[in-house]
Design an enzyme around this catalytic site. Structure first.
Site, PDB file in Angstrom:
ATOM      1  CE  LYS A 181      42.087  49.455  34.930  1.00  0.00           C
ATOM      2  NZ  LYS A 181      42.196  48.136  34.305  1.00  0.00           N
ATOM      3  NE  ARG A 200      40.787  40.600  32.480  1.00  0.00           N
ATOM      4  CZ  ARG A 200      40.633  40.241  33.741  1.00  0.00           C
ATOM      5  NH1 ARG A 200      40.555  38.957  34.049  1.00  0.00           N
ATOM      6  NH2 ARG A 200      40.543  41.133  34.706  1.00  0.00           N
ATOM      7  CG  ASN A 201      37.855  45.925  30.388  1.00  0.00           C
ATOM      8  OD1 ASN A 201      36.655  45.685  30.400  1.00  0.00           O
ATOM      9  ND2 ASN A 201      38.621  45.779  31.457  1.00  0.00           N
ATOM     10  CD  GLN A 223      35.150  43.232  36.838  1.00  0.00           C
ATOM     11  OE1 GLN A 223      34.871  43.668  37.945  1.00  0.00           O
ATOM     12  NE2 GLN A 223      34.527  42.171  36.334  1.00  0.00           N
ATOM     13  CG  PHE A 270      30.598  37.633  41.376  1.00  0.00           C
ATOM     14  CD1 PHE A 270      29.343  37.354  40.840  1.00  0.00           C
ATOM     15  CD2 PHE A 270      31.717  37.403  40.582  1.00  0.00           C
ATOM     16  CE1 PHE A 270      29.209  36.850  39.546  1.00  0.00           C
ATOM     17  CE2 PHE A 270      31.593  36.907  39.293  1.00  0.00           C
ATOM     18  CZ  PHE A 270      30.336  36.636  38.775  1.00  0.00           C
ATOM     19  N   GLY A 330      39.068  35.403  46.500  1.00  0.00           N
ATOM     20  CA  GLY A 330      39.070  35.453  45.035  1.00  0.00           C
ATOM     21  C   GLY A 330      40.266  34.694  44.500  1.00  0.00           C
ATOM     22  CB  SER A 331      40.991  31.814  43.297  1.00  0.00           C
ATOM     23  OG  SER A 331      39.672  31.376  42.978  1.00  0.00           O
TER      24      SER A 331
HETATM   25  N1  LIG Z   1      43.294  40.204  35.725  1.00  0.00           N
HETATM   26  C1  LIG Z   1      44.002  41.327  35.869  1.00  0.00           C
HETATM   27  O1  LIG Z   1      45.004  41.539  35.157  1.00  0.00           O
HETATM   28  C2  LIG Z   1      43.611  42.321  36.889  1.00  0.00           C
HETATM   29  C3  LIG Z   1      42.364  42.322  37.473  1.00  0.00           C
HETATM   30  N2  LIG Z   1      42.023  43.258  38.398  1.00  0.00           N
HETATM   31  C4  LIG Z   1      40.715  43.280  39.039  1.00  0.00           C
HETATM   32  O2  LIG Z   1      40.638  42.205  39.965  1.00  0.00           O
HETATM   33  C5  LIG Z   1      39.279  41.797  40.136  1.00  0.00           C
HETATM   34  C6  LIG Z   1      39.200  40.295  39.992  1.00  0.00           C
HETATM   35  O3  LIG Z   1      39.592  39.950  38.690  1.00  0.00           O
HETATM   36  P1  LIG Z   1      40.358  38.620  38.294  1.00  0.00           P
HETATM   37  O4  LIG Z   1      41.118  38.055  39.431  1.00  0.00           O
HETATM   38  O5  LIG Z   1      41.123  38.964  37.063  1.00  0.00           O
HETATM   39  O6  LIG Z   1      39.152  37.607  37.995  1.00  0.00           O
HETATM   40  P2  LIG Z   1      38.849  36.830  36.621  1.00  0.00           P
HETATM   41  O7  LIG Z   1      38.038  37.699  35.744  1.00  0.00           O
HETATM   42  O8  LIG Z   1      40.116  36.279  36.067  1.00  0.00           O
HETATM   43  O9  LIG Z   1      38.057  35.561  37.074  1.00  0.00           O
HETATM   44  C7  LIG Z   1      36.726  35.530  37.418  1.00  0.00           C
HETATM   45  C8  LIG Z   1      36.629  34.949  38.806  1.00  0.00           C
HETATM   46  O10 LIG Z   1      35.298  35.072  39.277  1.00  0.00           O
HETATM   47  C9  LIG Z   1      34.937  33.841  39.881  1.00  0.00           C
HETATM   48  N3  LIG Z   1      33.486  33.739  39.901  1.00  0.00           N
HETATM   49  C10 LIG Z   1      32.654  33.365  38.895  1.00  0.00           C
HETATM   50  N4  LIG Z   1      31.378  33.397  39.336  1.00  0.00           N
HETATM   51  C11 LIG Z   1      31.428  33.821  40.623  1.00  0.00           C
HETATM   52  C12 LIG Z   1      30.440  34.063  41.602  1.00  0.00           C
HETATM   53  N5  LIG Z   1      29.147  33.896  41.355  1.00  0.00           N
HETATM   54  N6  LIG Z   1      30.835  34.466  42.832  1.00  0.00           N
HETATM   55  C13 LIG Z   1      32.140  34.661  43.107  1.00  0.00           C
HETATM   56  N7  LIG Z   1      33.126  34.443  42.216  1.00  0.00           N
HETATM   57  C14 LIG Z   1      32.761  34.030  40.983  1.00  0.00           C
HETATM   58  C15 LIG Z   1      35.635  32.814  39.062  1.00  0.00           C
HETATM   59  O11 LIG Z   1      35.733  31.599  39.754  1.00  0.00           O
HETATM   60  C16 LIG Z   1      36.988  33.476  38.878  1.00  0.00           C
HETATM   61  O12 LIG Z   1      37.811  33.244  39.992  1.00  0.00           O
HETATM   62  C17 LIG Z   1      38.471  42.594  39.091  1.00  0.00           C
HETATM   63  O13 LIG Z   1      37.875  43.697  39.715  1.00  0.00           O
HETATM   64  C18 LIG Z   1      39.540  43.069  38.110  1.00  0.00           C
HETATM   65  O14 LIG Z   1      39.186  44.291  37.471  1.00  0.00           O
HETATM   66  C19 LIG Z   1      42.912  44.231  38.795  1.00  0.00           C
HETATM   67  C20 LIG Z   1      44.169  44.268  38.275  1.00  0.00           C
HETATM   68  C21 LIG Z   1      44.627  43.314  37.286  1.00  0.00           C
HETATM   69  O1  LIG Z   2      43.271  46.107  35.585  1.00  0.00           O
HETATM   70  C1  LIG Z   2      44.022  45.558  34.809  1.00  0.00           C
HETATM   71  C2  LIG Z   2      45.458  45.896  34.715  1.00  0.00           C
HETATM   72  O2  LIG Z   2      45.877  46.726  35.769  1.00  0.00           O
HETATM   73  C3  LIG Z   2      43.512  44.515  33.891  1.00  0.00           C
HETATM   74  O3  LIG Z   2      42.674  45.080  32.952  1.00  0.00           O
HETATM   75  P1  LIG Z   2      41.698  44.157  32.103  1.00  0.00           P
HETATM   76  O4  LIG Z   2      40.598  43.717  33.026  1.00  0.00           O
HETATM   77  O5  LIG Z   2      41.221  45.002  30.978  1.00  0.00           O
HETATM   78  O6  LIG Z   2      42.529  42.995  31.622  1.00  0.00           O
END
Ligand SMILES: NC(=O)C1=CN([C@@H]2O[C@H](COP(=O)(O)OP(=O)(O)OC[C@H]3O[C@@H](n4cnc5c(N)ncnc54)[C@H](O)[C@@H]3O)[C@@H](O)[C@H]2O)C=CC1
Ligand SMILES: O=C(CO)COP(=O)(O)O
Length: 359
Positions: free
Chosen positions: A206, A270-271, A299, A98, A11-12
């Site tokens: 959450k 973001r939510n 999410q 995904f 993941g990226s």
């Molecule tokens: N962004 C944050 O602040 C935080 C996110 N998370 C969690 O981390 C997880 C990943 O979130 P983010 O890194 O923020 O992702 P993101 O929401 O920023 O980005 C979406 C990602 O999904 C990819 N993508 C799109 N279509 C796809 C497909 N068909 N197959 C595979 N990948 C695909 C995109 O290329 C991109 O890398 C989520 O469960 C989120 O809740 C947890 C803590 C903090």
């Molecule tokens: O999980 C997160 C912070 O810990 C990020 O939450 P959001 O997806 O709502 O931005």
């Protein structure tokens, strides 16, 4: 001397890239970790160029984490099987919708003794009208041990090196220090607990509450109302874990993965942001996700649908009025203006040590 452990980040996105920054730099100083960190990147074109090429040349994920340099030992790879090849530690950090496709590609292609660490927040629908933790789905499909990391960790702040805490859920005493040291920095403090299910459930749930708080903001209600909704959300999270993950501990809610993550997401996530825009613009969640998040994925609304799927099947919606209302508002089954009516007679308000007034 044992061979250094190979680490792959699957993941990226926004969080995936922030964690790659930490893991890449920790790998440079830890002698038991291979210096080369592979990062699976879902390939896409950004201004006419492949995102993997941009990342490997500029060391910046210009789409999902602009403004932050990744260490040069983080190598972007568009093929997940190639990225995970030979990895001892697999860090899963993709939007949860995904995960099944990614696991399908990896079945039989990873080291049998690899260890997973899931940073993914959400649930997976399974047979029997139920939902399961994402870590269980990964574990079941790939037949590996999967630990979890959840916390109050808005990715942009983590990438900027601002101090925060996080929680690793891990039962294996040999693996826990390895994962902790791979992730921990001066400004990213890890606490490891063995209450794995509760840690992960907190992270998933959450996001639903944060959407509800976004509605509260969009409707123009005050901070007291917002605090009430956060509190009722927390109580529903605790009840949910109590019912569906018996044996979990209340103390886990006081770790970063619990109250702290709930608070940060309800203020800076973001939510919350999309929830507010949903009320103010009248546009659908799908449209707002596209318009506001530039490819990042929301999410909360899909997690609300997953949770509702199980609650409905079990006739338990009324016990979780806030989570149920968030789902119904997202799908248009309920007007947002009715949110407070829905939670005004919350079961939590019926919990009183005193009976009816008899004066
Ligand atoms: N962004 C944050 O602040 C935080 C996110 N998370 C969690 O981390 C997880 C990943 O979130 P983010 O890194 O923020 O992702 P993101 O929401 O920023 O980005 C979406 C990602 O999904 C990819 N993508 C799109 N279509 C796809 C497909 N068909 N197959 C595979 N990948 C695909 C995109 O290329 C991109 O890398 C989520 O469960 C989120 O809740 C947890 C803590 C903090
Ligand atoms: O999980 C997160 C912070 O810990 C990020 O939450 P959001 O997806 O709502 O931005």
């Amino acid at each position: 001397m044992p061979k250094p452990k190979k680490v792959c980040i699957i993941g990226s996105g926004n969080w995936g890239s922030a964690i790659a920054k930490i893991v890449g730099s920790n790998a440079e100083r830890l002698d038991y970790v291979d210096n080369r960190i592979t990062m699976y990147v879902y390939e896409e074109m950004v201004e006419g160029r492949k995102l993997t090429e941009i990342i490997n040349e500029t060391h910046e994920n210009v789409k999902y984490l602009p403004g932050h340099k990744l260490p040069p030992n983080v190598v972007a790879i568009p093929d997940v099987v190639e990225a995970a090849d030979g990895a001892d530690i697999l860090i899963f950090v993709i939007p949860h919708q995904f995960i099944r496709n990614i696991c399908a590609a990896l079945i039989g292609r990873i080291k049998p003794d690899a260890v997973g660490l899931s940073l993914i927040k959400g649930f997976d629908r399974v047979e029997g009208g139920a939902i399961d933790l994402i870590s269980n789905t990964i574990s079941r499909l790939l037949k590996i041990q999967v630990c979890v990391l959840m916390g109050a960790n808005l990715a942009n702040e983590v990438a900027a090196g601002m101090f925060c805490e996080t929680t690793i859920g891990c039962k294996d005493k040999r693996v826990a220090p390895l994962l902790r040291d791979l992730i921990q920095t001066e400004n990213f403090k890890v606490v490891v607990v063995d209450d794995v299910n509760a840690v992960e459930a907190c992270g998933a749930l959450k996001n639903i509450i944060a959407v509800g708080v976004g509605f509260v903001d969009g409707l123009g209600y005050g901070d007291n109302t917002k605090a009430a909704v956060i509190r009722l959300g927390l109580m529903e999270m605790i009840k949910f874990v109590d019912i569906f993950f018996p044996g979990s501990r209340l103390s886990t809610f006081f770790e970063s993965c619990g109250v702290a993550d709930l608070i940060t997401t309800c203020f800076g996530g973001r939510n919350r942001r999309v929830g507010e825009a949903f009320i103010k613009t009248g546009k659908s969640i799908e449209v707002l996700e596209k318009e506001l998040l530039n490819g990042q994925k929301l999410q909360g609304p899909i997690t609300a649908a997953e949770v509702n799927f199980m609650l409905k099947n079990r006739g338990m919606e009324a016990r979780f009025p806030l989570m149920t209302a968030v789902h119904r508002i997202c799908t248009g089954e309920m007007k947002a203006a009715d949110l407070l009516d829905h939670v005004r007679n919350h079961p939590e308000h019926m919990q009183t040590t005193f009976g009816r007034c008899s004066l």
